[in-house]
Design an enzyme around this catalytic site. Structure first.
Site, PDB file in Angstrom:
ATOM      1  N   ARG A   1     -10.301 -11.609   1.879  1.00 38.47           N
ATOM      2  CA  ARG A   1     -11.114 -12.708   1.345  1.00 38.47           C
ATOM      3  C   ARG A   1     -10.375 -14.043   1.438  1.00 38.47           C
ATOM      4  O   ARG A   1     -10.996 -15.095   1.529  1.00 38.47           O
ATOM      5  CB  ARG A   1     -11.539 -12.383  -0.096  1.00 38.47           C
TER       6      ARG A   1
ATOM      7  N   LYS B   1       0.841  -1.202   0.000  1.00 42.14           N
ATOM      8  CA  LYS B   1       0.000   0.000   0.000  1.00 42.14           C
ATOM      9  C   LYS B   1       0.872   1.246   0.000  1.00 42.14           C
ATOM     10  O   LYS B   1       2.006   1.207   0.470  1.00 42.14           O
ATOM     11  CB  LYS B   1      -0.881   0.025   1.257  1.00 42.14           C
TER      12      LYS B   1
END
Ligand code: BES
Ligand code: MN
Ligand code: ZN
Length: 499
Positions: free
Chosen positions: A354, A280
Site C-alpha cells: 500500500r 516474514k
C-alpha cells in the site's frame, strides 16, 4: 502456437490429429458421432472394448481410423454430459494438448468447441480452448539448463466449428484468445523469474523492450531521484532498505483518439517481499518473489492490447521495489509523508504494498484517467477470505464493480466483490500521523483497500487483491498469469469493439 478456424465435413479434414470429445459412459459427442458414421462404426467398436469410457481427462489415441482423412483420432473424456462445466470442458482440451506434446503430431484439429457447456457462447467456447491450449505449452526455462523440456510441442491448433455462420465470430475469438495467451505467458514468465534476476531495474528493462517491439507503446522510467522530486516519501521509504533502486515504470499505449481519457492499470511490482524489519517467517518466503505479479499482469494486459491493436488509450504504471530488512530500512513507528501530503505511521513494515501503491495512485491523477484499476498481491487476509479462486474486488462504484465482475465472469477469470464501507476507515486511525499503514487483525483485505481509497478521490477507481490467485504453491508452484484475461476483457469492453 498458431490458431485457425475451420468448418466443413469433419471426416474430410486433412490433419495429423483430429480431437473428439467422448462423454461418460462411452457416449459419442455430436462431432464424434459424425466421424463414427464415416468410419463405419469404428469409434463405437473401439469404445465397446472398454479401454476408455469417457471419464474426465482420459485420452485414447487411435491410428488408421477408416473413412477419415485424419492421420490420428484422439478421443478425450469429457465426463458425464450433464455434469459438463466450463472447468471440465477446459480440462478436456488441456488433457489433449498434454498428450500431443508427448507425440510428434505437431498440429491438430479439435472438434471440442461444439461441446461447450450451456451458457457459453461460441466466442467463449473458442477463446477458452485457445487460452487453455496455449497455457499447456508454457514452460519456464529461463534458469534451467534443459531449454527444450518438450521435444515436439504442439505447434498449431485448428478449431472446428460446425456452422459456417459462426466462422467470423470464432476467428475473432481465436485472435482474442491468442492475444490473451501471449499476455498470460508474459505475466507468468515475469512472475516465475527469481528475485535476484527480476529486480526493479530488470522490469524496467523489459518494459523498454516491449516498447522497442511496438511503436505504439511509449515507456518512461522514473528513478529514485525523480520520485524524490515528486515527493513520493511512501514509495521511497520501502526501497530505502534495498540495494536495488526502485523504479516507477510508465507504459503508454495510444490506440485511441487524442484527448480520449485513458484507462490506467496500476500493478504492484514488489520484486521480493521479505517483510522488512517486520520480517516474514522463513517458511515459503521464496514465494514472495511473486509479489510483483500485479505488475506482471499489467505488462500482460498491455501486451494483449498491443496484439489486438485496441482502439483506446491505455496507461500501465508499475511501481517496482524490493522490501528487505536493513539498517536504512523502515522501522515500525516511522512516519513518512506521501506524495499526496498525507502522513503515514508505518506500524508494520510488511504492509509495504500500500505504501508503494499510494504514491503511484497519486501520480496517476496527472493522466486524468477515465478509470484506474490497481492490481496487487496485497494481503494474506484476502487469501484467507476468498481462497484461491476469485480475486477480491474493492470499489465504491457499483457500475464499475458490475463491469469488472462481468469481464471476469466472461473471461473465466473471476473476481468477487468485497465491502469498502466507511465503517472500516477508523481502523486506520493513528495517534501520530494522518493514518496508520495497518488496520488491525479484523478485515485485513478491506482495511488495505480503505488505505488505498484515501489516495484515489480524484477519479473512478477499483482495486483487485490477487494474493490468492496470482500463483500456485506446492508441486505446481508457478505464476498463473491472472488476472490478464479479466483485464483484457475489461479493455475490450472499454474500447467498444469486438475485434
Ligand atoms: N505481499 C504480502 C501479501 C501476501 C502474503 C500475499 C501472503 C500473498 C501471500 C503483503 O505485502 C503483506 O505482507 N501483507 C501483510 C499485511 C499485514 C502486515 C497487515 C499480510 O498480509 O500479512
Ligand atoms: Mn509485505
Ligand atoms: Zn508484499
Amino acid at each position: 502456437m498458431e490458431f485457425k478456424i475451420k468448418t466443413g465435413d469433419l471426416a474430410r479434414q486433412k490433419t495429423p490429429c483430429l480431437i473428439l470429445g467422448i462423454f461418460d459412459k462411452r457416449k459419442l459427442s455430436g462431432p464424434a458421432e459424425t466421424v463414427d458414421k464415416a468410419s463405419y462404426g469404428h469409434l463405437s467398436q473401439v469404445l465397446a472394448k472398454g479401454d476408455m469410457d469417457g471419464e474426465k481427462g482420459r485420452t485414447l489415441m487411435l491410428y488408421g481410423v477408416p473413412g477419415v482423412e485424419a492421420e490420428r483420432v484422439l478421443l478425450v473424456g469429457c465426463g458425464k454430459r450433464k455434469e459438463l462445466t466450463r472447468a471440465v470442458y477446459n480440462q478436456a482440451m488441456a488433457a489433449a494438448v498434454t498428450l500431443l506434446n508427448q507425440t510428434r503430431t505437431g498440429e491438430a484439429l479439435s472438434a471440442l468447441a461444439e461441446l461447450a457447456p450451456e451458457g457459453m457462447d461460441k466466442a467463449q467456447a473458442v477463446r477458452d480452448l485457445v487460452t487453455t491450449a496455449a497455457d499447456q505449452i508454457y514452460r519456464y526455462t529461463a534458469t534451467k539448463s534443459e531449454k527444450r523440456p518438450v521435444k515436439h510441442p504442439l505447434k498449431g491448433l485448428t478449431l472446428w466449428v460446425s456452422k459456417k455462420h459462426d466462422q467470423e465470430a470464432a476467428e475473432r475469438a481465436a485472435r482474442q484468445g491468442a492475444a490473451i495467451a501471449a499476455g498470460v505467458a508474459l505475466a507468468k514468465e515475469l512472475g516465475d523469474l527469481p528475485g535476484n534476476i527480476c529486480t526493479p531495474s530488470y522490469l524496467a528493462q523489459r518494459a523498454q523492450e516491449l516498447a522497442s517491439d511496438h511503436p505504439r507503446l511509449k515507456v518512461e522510467i522514473l528513478n529514485e531521484h525523480d520520485m524524490q522530486e515528486l515527493g513520493m516519501g511512501a514509495l521511497l521509504s520501502v526501497s530505502r532498505g534495498s540495494r536495488q533502486p526502485a523504479k516507477l515504470i510508465v507504459m503508454r499505449y495510444e490506440g485511441g483518439k487524442q484527448g480520449d481519457k485513458p484507462v490506467v492499470l496500476v500493478g504492484k511490482g514488489l520484486t521480493f517481499d521479505a517483510g522488512g524489519i517486520s520480517i516474514k517467517p522463513a517458511a515459503e518466503m521464496d514465494e514472495m518473489k511473486f509479489d510483483m505479479c500485479g505488475g506482471a499482469s499489467v505488462f500482460g494486459a498491455i501486451r494483449a492490447a498491443l496484439a489486438l491493436e485496441l482502439p483506446l488509450n491505455l496507461i500501465g504504471v508499475v511501481p517496482a521495489s524490493e522490501n528487505l530488512p536493513d539498517g536504512e530500512a523502515n522501522k515500525p513507528g516511522d512516519i513518512v509523508t506521501s506524495m499526496s501530503g498525507q502522513t503515514i505511521e508505518i506500524l508494520n513494515t510488511d504492509a509495504e504494498g500500500r505504501l508503494i501503491l499510494c504514491d503511484t495512485l497519486t501520480y496517476c491523477e496527472r493522466f486524468e484517467p477515465a478509470v484506474v484499476i490497481d492490481v496487487a498481491t496485497l494481503t494474506g487476509a484476502c487469501l484467507v477470505a476468498l481462497g484461491k479462486h476469485p480475486a477480491g474486488l474493492f470499489t465504491a462504484d457499483d457500475k464499475l464493480a458490475a463491469e469488472i465482475l462481468a469481464a471476469g465472469a466472461y473471461a473465466g477469470d473471476r473476481a468477487w466483490r468485497m465491502p469498502l464501507w466507511e465503517d472500516y476507515q477508523t481502523q486506520l486511525d493513528s495517534n501520530f500521523a494522518d493514518m496508520a499503514n495497518i488496520g488491525g487483525r479484523d478485515a485485513g483485505a478491506i482495511t488495505a483497500a480503505c488505505f488505498l481509497s484515501r489516495y484515489t478521490k480524484k477519479y473512478p477507481w477499483a482495486h483487485l487483491d490477487i494474493a490468492g490467485i496470482a500463483w500456485r504453491s506446492g508441486k505446481e508452484k508457478g505464476a498463473t498469469g491472472r488476472p490478464v484475461a479479466l483485464l483484457t476483457q475489461f479493455l475490450l469492453g472499454r474500447s467498444g469493439t469486438t475485434r
